[in-house]
Write an enzyme that holds these catalytic residues in place. Structure first.
Site, PDB file in Angstrom:
ATOM      1  N   TYR A 168      31.584 -15.537 -41.146  1.00 39.88           N
ATOM      2  CA  TYR A 168      32.216 -16.667 -40.194  1.00 39.88           C
ATOM      3  C   TYR A 168      33.417 -17.125 -41.292  1.00 39.88           C
ATOM      4  CZ  TYR A 168      29.543 -16.439 -36.147  1.00 39.88           C
ATOM      5  OH  TYR A 168      29.160 -15.994 -34.810  1.00 39.88           O
TER       6      TYR A 168
ATOM      7  N   ASP B  51      39.334 -15.337 -32.807  1.00 44.24           N
ATOM      8  CA  ASP B  51      39.414 -16.094 -31.894  1.00 44.24           C
ATOM      9  C   ASP B  51      40.709 -16.877 -31.059  1.00 44.24           C
ATOM     10  OD1 ASP B  51      36.867 -17.227 -32.870  1.00 44.24           O
ATOM     11  OD2 ASP B  51      37.485 -19.006 -34.586  1.00 44.24           O
TER      12      ASP B  51
END
Length: 519
Positions: free
Chosen positions: A476, A334
């Protein structure tokens, strides 16, 4: 084999194209093969023709002798003028004349076939075996009105050939080769390949040869043309033809000399480290203007000033002068996540480069001057490297700063012992993770199974701790911590029975065969 000339009767093929029908038989050039096969067929026809002519001459002699005998024969008055004998002689003569007529028909058919062989380029057939009228093109009155069609009388068998239209003419090959050399002059390359584009009518002709005439040994014209043109270009360019990994594929339409260049990409692989948060992996268009440029993005069209992809690609593109690029990496982090350790494996693909040979060490130095991104181990790669990075499962090590939701502290017991125990509970744990809400707009809504192999938890203060996990790629971590409203099971929030969230996340290592995990 086409001993009855059925193929030539439908398609007046020149020697080269006729030989291409049987290209998988015998090791020889198509033109020589076609000439040889036509010669054998012609010899077979001539042998039959000679036999028929001899048979006809014999019958003519028999009829002639029979007539002489009848004229000189004395009439026997005692045998009623021998009428029965005369009738039998007449019947026999009539039978022989019918045979001669049948032979003439056969002779004419053979001469038509021999004329067809001559017409399509086979020399050496005797003139007396040729029907001269058939050698002339049958041009209609309408066609004669066109100067172009009037000149058809003077066309060679190759120019009349419906398959090749004389594209193998050395002048045509040289002209195309010179055009290609000029088109390639602005590109750097070591290997090339010729591809041939055929018009629809030629493809249909080739299909007809295979289906209607059941010819399974046919070679497509595209193969022979590419082979012959490749020989000329190899000498002109002083570069080899490479069918496996050509730098450039030259697509040619031999019938109109149009050329199309397929410049294959180059691939440069290595590893990158992102030492600064706030840099996305790839370029993001501005959300407001969708890349067109507006006041919010200062008319750059970008949501963020730069990206890992742009930082790596810019110095490469400046030298390679490609038409575009693409970054392929083993996963992505990210925008707010660092990528440390030995770095994330990546491949930068440069599309249609004009320069292929670059000083990668110099490029690496240029990239590493920019704050926030570092690259290492740059080397040339291949297309399979992209598939490897995309499909090969990688394990990863993450380090996260986990915080407890402030308003929940009073309602839950948070003890350091629970944090220590968490390490054991996470080890070799299966995680069922449904696609997180935050990425559901770009990823399929599925439940994916991932595994945690090792975990280390270290308390920091009364409301936060450090979490290090070694796990499957694709897990994740932010959702592993929060639970994502029950979409990730089990989650750290669920195990601790207290709502948690990821405050900071860093990818410590991306493991592969060059960077194995030693836990």
């Amino acid at each position: 084999m086409d001993y009855e000339n059925k193929i030539l009767q439908k398609y007046n093929l020149c020697n080269r194209c006729y030989g291409r029908i049987y290209a998988k038989l015998m090791r020889m050039g198509n033109k020589d093969r076609g000439t040889s096969i036509k010669t054998v067929i012609a010899m077979n026809f001539e042998e039959k023709l000679k036999d028929l002519i001899e048979e006809k001459n014999n019958l003519i002699d028999i009829i002639s002798n029979s007539q002489d005998i009848n004229e000189n024969e004395e009439i026997d008055e005692n045998t009623k003028n021998n009428e029965d004998t005369e009738n039998k002689a007449d019947d026999k003569s009539q039978s022989n004349e019918e045979k001669i007529q049948e032979i003439d028909e056969k002779i004419n058919i053979i001469k038509e076939n021999l004329t067809l062989l001559r017409k399509t380029g086979l020399n050496g057939i005797k003139n007396e075996y040729i029907i001269e009228e058939l050698l002339k093109d049958d041009i209609t009155r309408e066609e004669n009105e066109s100067e172009e069609n009037e000149s058809n009388i003077f066309l060679t068998p190759e120019q009349k050939c419906p398959w090749c239209k004389d594209v193998f003419n050395i002048q045509n090959l040289e002209e195309i080769a010179d055009k290609i050399v000029e088109a390639l002059s602005e590109y750097e390359f070591d290997r090339f390949l010729i591809g041939t584009r055929l018009p629809k009518r030629i493809k249909e002709l080739e299909k007809d040869l295979e289906t209607t005439f059941n010819e399974k040994n046919t070679e497509s014209l595209r193969n022979e043309f590419g082979r012959e043109l490749g020989k000329i270009l190899t000498k002109k360019l002083e570069k080899p033809v490479d069918k496996e990994t050509p730098d450039i594929v030259v697509m040619v339409n031999p019938y109109n000399q149009k050329i199309y260049l397929q410049i294959n990409p180059i691939f440069i692989k290595g590893r990158y480290r992102k030492t600064k948060r706030g840099i996305p992996q790839s370029h993001w268009d501005c959300r407001s203007c969708r890349g067109k440029g507006c006041e919010k993005c200062n008319f750059t069209g970008k949501q963020y000033p730069t990206s890992v992809e742009e930082i790596i690609a810019e110095p490469v593109m400046n030298i390679a002068k490609g038409s575009g690029e693409a970054l392929h990496a083993a996963g992505r982090e990210d925008i707010d996540v660092k990528m440390l350790g030995k770095g994330r494996p990546f491949v930068i693909e440069v599309k249609e480069p004009k320069v292929r040979k670059m000083d990668l060490l110099k490029i690496m130095d240029e990239i590493n001057k920019i704050e926030g991104v570092e690259v290492s181990d740059l080397e040339y790669g291949v297309k399979n490297d992209v598939r490897f990075f995309k499909n090969e499962p990688h394990t990863k090590t993450y380090c996260a700063l986990v915080s407890i939701v402030d308003e929940e502290l009073e309602n839950h017991d948070f003890e350091n012992d629970k944090i220590v125990e968490l390490s054991e509970k996470l080890e070799n744990l299966r995680i069922d993770q449904r696609t997180p809400h935050r990425v559901s707009h770009r990823r399929a809504d599925l439940v994916r199974v991932r595994n945690i192999y090792k975990a280390w938890c270290e308390p920091i203060d009364e409301k936060s701790f450090k979490l290090t996990v070694y796990c499957d790629g694709g897990l994740y971590i932010k959702e592993l911590i929060s639970g994502d409203e029950g979409r990730t099971k089990p989650s750290i929030s669920e195990i601790l029975d207290i709502p948690c969230y990821c405050k900071l996340l860093t990818v410590m290592e991306v493991h592969d065969e060059n960077n194995p995990a030693n836990y």
